[in-house]
Write a protein that holds these residues in place. Sequence first.
Motif, short mmCIF file in Angstrom:
data_model
loop_
_atom_site.label_atom_id
_atom_site.label_comp_id
_atom_site.label_asym_id
_atom_site.label_seq_id
_atom_site.Cartn_x
_atom_site.Cartn_y
_atom_site.Cartn_z
N ARG A 97 18.25 -5.01 -22.58
CA ARG A 97 18.67 -3.61 -22.63
C ARG A 97 18.53 -3.06 -21.21
O ARG A 97 17.44 -3.12 -20.62
CB ARG A 97 17.82 -2.80 -23.60
CG ARG A 97 18.18 -1.31 -23.63
CD ARG A 97 17.11 -0.52 -24.36
NE ARG A 97 17.07 -0.88 -25.76
CZ ARG A 97 17.57 -0.15 -26.75
NH1 ARG A 97 18.16 0.99 -26.46
NH2 ARG A 97 17.48 -0.55 -27.99
N GLU A 148 31.78 -2.64 -28.18
CA GLU A 148 31.06 -3.82 -28.64
C GLU A 148 31.96 -5.04 -28.54
O GLU A 148 33.17 -4.97 -28.82
CB GLU A 148 30.61 -3.61 -30.10
CG GLU A 148 29.64 -4.64 -30.60
CD GLU A 148 29.16 -4.30 -32.00
OE1 GLU A 148 29.77 -4.81 -32.96
OE2 GLU A 148 28.19 -3.51 -32.12
N GLN A 195 27.40 -7.98 -27.19
CA GLN A 195 27.11 -7.03 -26.12
C GLN A 195 27.69 -5.67 -26.46
O GLN A 195 28.79 -5.56 -26.99
CB GLN A 195 27.70 -7.50 -24.79
CG GLN A 195 27.40 -6.56 -23.63
CD GLN A 195 28.06 -6.99 -22.34
OE1 GLN A 195 28.92 -7.85 -22.33
NE2 GLN A 195 27.62 -6.39 -21.23
N THR A 196 26.93 -4.63 -26.16
CA THR A 196 27.41 -3.26 -26.31
C THR A 196 27.46 -2.60 -24.94
O THR A 196 26.67 -2.92 -24.05
CB THR A 196 26.52 -2.43 -27.24
OG1 THR A 196 25.24 -2.25 -26.63
CG2 THR A 196 26.36 -3.10 -28.59
N LEU A 197 28.37 -1.68 -24.78
CA LEU A 197 28.46 -0.83 -23.60
C LEU A 197 28.56 0.60 -24.10
O LEU A 197 29.50 0.95 -24.83
CB LEU A 197 29.68 -1.20 -22.75
CG LEU A 197 29.83 -0.43 -21.43
CD1 LEU A 197 28.67 -0.75 -20.49
CD2 LEU A 197 31.16 -0.74 -20.78
N GLU A 198 27.58 1.45 -23.73
CA GLU A 198 27.45 2.78 -24.31
C GLU A 198 27.37 3.84 -23.21
O GLU A 198 26.29 4.24 -22.80
CB GLU A 198 26.21 2.85 -25.21
CG GLU A 198 26.17 1.77 -26.29
CD GLU A 198 24.86 1.72 -27.03
OE1 GLU A 198 24.16 2.75 -27.05
OE2 GLU A 198 24.52 0.64 -27.57
N SER A 246 19.77 0.36 -18.61
CA SER A 246 20.35 1.70 -18.55
C SER A 246 20.27 2.23 -17.13
O SER A 246 19.35 1.88 -16.37
CB SER A 246 19.62 2.66 -19.49
OG SER A 246 19.67 2.23 -20.84
N VAL A 281 24.67 5.22 -18.72
CA VAL A 281 25.34 4.02 -19.21
C VAL A 281 24.28 3.03 -19.65
O VAL A 281 23.35 2.72 -18.88
CB VAL A 281 26.25 3.39 -18.14
CG1 VAL A 281 26.91 2.13 -18.68
CG2 VAL A 281 27.31 4.38 -17.69
N THR A 282 24.41 2.55 -20.89
CA THR A 282 23.47 1.58 -21.46
C THR A 282 24.24 0.36 -21.95
O THR A 282 25.31 0.50 -22.54
CB THR A 282 22.69 2.19 -22.63
OG1 THR A 282 21.95 3.32 -22.17
CG2 THR A 282 21.72 1.19 -23.22
N THR A 283 23.69 -0.81 -21.70
CA THR A 283 24.26 -2.04 -22.25
C THR A 283 23.15 -2.83 -22.93
O THR A 283 22.00 -2.82 -22.49
CB THR A 283 24.92 -2.88 -21.15
OG1 THR A 283 25.55 -4.03 -21.76
CG2 THR A 283 23.92 -3.36 -20.12
N LYS A 284 23.52 -3.50 -24.03
CA LYS A 284 22.56 -4.28 -24.80
C LYS A 284 23.16 -5.65 -25.09
O LYS A 284 24.37 -5.78 -25.33
CB LYS A 284 22.22 -3.60 -26.13
CG LYS A 284 21.68 -2.19 -26.00
CD LYS A 284 21.51 -1.56 -27.37
CE LYS A 284 21.14 -0.10 -27.28
NZ LYS A 284 21.10 0.54 -28.62
N LEU A 285 22.32 -6.66 -25.10
CA LEU A 285 22.67 -8.00 -25.54
C LEU A 285 21.73 -8.39 -26.66
O LEU A 285 20.51 -8.33 -26.49
CB LEU A 285 22.55 -9.01 -24.38
CG LEU A 285 23.52 -8.86 -23.21
CD1 LEU A 285 23.18 -9.86 -22.11
CD2 LEU A 285 24.96 -9.07 -23.66
#
Length: 740
Positions: free
Chosen positions: A543, A460, A472-475, A545, A528-532
Amino acid sequence: MKFARPRLLSLLILSAFSASGFAASTTEPAPSAPSQHDEAAQPSVVSANLIMGNPDDSLVLEGNAEVRRGDAVLTGDTIRYTQKTDEVEASGNATLSKDGASFTAPNMRYRLTRQEGEMTDAEYEYTPRRMRGCAKVIRFVSGDKTTLDDAKLTTCRRDDEAWFIRMNKLTVDEYDKTATGTGATLHFMGVPILGSPWLSFPITNERRSGLLTPTFGMSSTRGVDVRVPVYLNLAPNYDLTLTPRVMSKRGVLLETQTRLLLPYFRGELTADWIGKDRVTKESRNGIHADLAFKRDNVFAGVDYNRVSDNDFINDFSGNIRETSQSVLPQDFWVGYRNPYLEAQLSVEKNQTLSDKSKPYERIPHLRVSNHVGNWNGFEFRTLVDAADFKSDNRVDGKRLIFQQTVTYPILSSGWYAFPRVSWLGSWYDLRHLDRNPKLKDHRPNFTLPSVSMDTGLIFERNTNLFGRAVRQTLEPSVYYAWSPRRDMNQIPFFDTTLADLSYAPLFVSNAFTGADAVNESNQISTLVTTKLFDPQNGREWLRASIGERFYLRKSNTDMNAPGTTVDSGRSDVLASVSAHLPYHVTVDGTFQYAAKSKSVEKVNAGVLWRPRPMSALGLSFRYNNPHTARRVGDWDDDHIKQLDLSVQWPLTKKLYGLARYNYSLNNHRPIEMLAGLEYVHDCWTMRFVAQRYNTTDNRTESSFFLQLELSGLGSIGTSPIKELKRNIQGYQRARAFPEL
């Protein structure tokens, strides 16, 4: 325990009254008028520019004169208050305000203690619902009863009475919570369109027997279609609705609905019957039973559906979702449930309405599951499933399943891991092997161990996007699964099919849904997922993925079914994105891409623009590659290639256009079309909608909806709201204030 009160036809005539005026119809019963004893115990407060007289005899109030007692307020240019008779006489803009309602007349007489009085040539208004009207004479008979002679009611502005309701006499009984009227007529644009010589309706949320709002519509299959529901409030916990349905092309269909509510039981029974269909020349019927019992940890239920013939739903339903039904469940079950154990015994039958093979019936079916959530950090799940599958034309028989799973969850603030070990056993006792020459073994079985690990990280950071602070997250996540190869050639598919590739099956070792097949696996799935999102309010702006499965060796289930062997080193690539863009634009899309064949397998994408309320423009595209369709048992992948356009848009300040066009590029024809107009006035809304769609038997059905909605009171005609919400992305209904 009580049912919700149905909307009565009489609600078109009036909302509600209190003992001395109108009161809001809310979810709670209207408060009872204060008793004469309580009213007498409260002091009277008077005020005016000039007060003359003796308080022990009589007072004359002039200029902004006002008398208050309890929640009642009386005002006028001049007020005479007589102590001996407890009577107030007001002249000049005489007004009585109480319980959110106000009554105004040139003159008024009112006894405060007895709450009795009279006013002529009066106007009234209930501000919370913007209801107003007038009456030749209003008599406050007591704290419990009010009568209005030659009364008129509307929610329109004074300078624009587009509609109003006229009644010869209306009597409101607060004690009995009912209102009765005579000679009621509804006038729209100066023309009387609905009338009733006598009416009776509740003035609170309590249910009353009576005539519900008639509905009318039109369709190509049924012609002119009119429903006249009659509601019977048999008891506080059970009721009956009888609905004669007159169709110009079909005849008269009787619809019945019975509801029952007990402390541990609820039930609903719906039965439809037509003595002689004018088209088929036969008697036809349908029945639906929805019953549920629950007491402590024991539960039971019934979901039973049956129709007299395969076309009953297509012929008498105006809903595309109902007409698309091809299998009607006929299920019965009883069970026990606590936090650790659930057991259910059921009988699962069905009625098939198409030419496809009838699904297997399970007679009976026993399912027992156990869950221990935390034993020294371990999680245990146990499943026992036994069923007798029956069919008229396929191999059937008994099946017993036992599965034990052990998981050790490891959780942290920035990472997680779920190591899991599972063991599955499945045993069969088959009948009628002559129906499938490929099956030779009456008692096939298999056991299968499997190991998996689901793990991931969560990063994050705070950053900026177009000058806006965002988080932003990177998962990234990784899933590994291993299971050995088993020979399953002699096992029929009772309730099993290949699962569509999506994010959920991507993190499951088995490529099948159901328990008749488990594929060999030695594979790794990555995602891989990213969120703003806005760090202040948590609103998600973006979002995205992307995921894929990699096979470490060739996978084969040894079954005689296409699509069960994996001979490539990787699966299709899955990707999805969802974004809230500037200018009120929302974009959503999911994609499946086959790297080996370099082809797009599936697409489901759409864009929606909502620049302001009641304005929406949506366009979507759905696609399934027909060349990669697989068939296992009796299940087929859909071959889809469709464009879908939906619109709700203002044509003028008050007129809105409504449309939906769903077109199949494969069949070169529309699947469903809808067009309509919605006129939104200050105190009424008119909707006209025409709909056309294809039924499951390749027939074309057309339906027409016409609805006049009177703001704050109710509606006349057939409502298209459900169809508009289903067909038009972002559809918003015009509503000036809450409904009754």
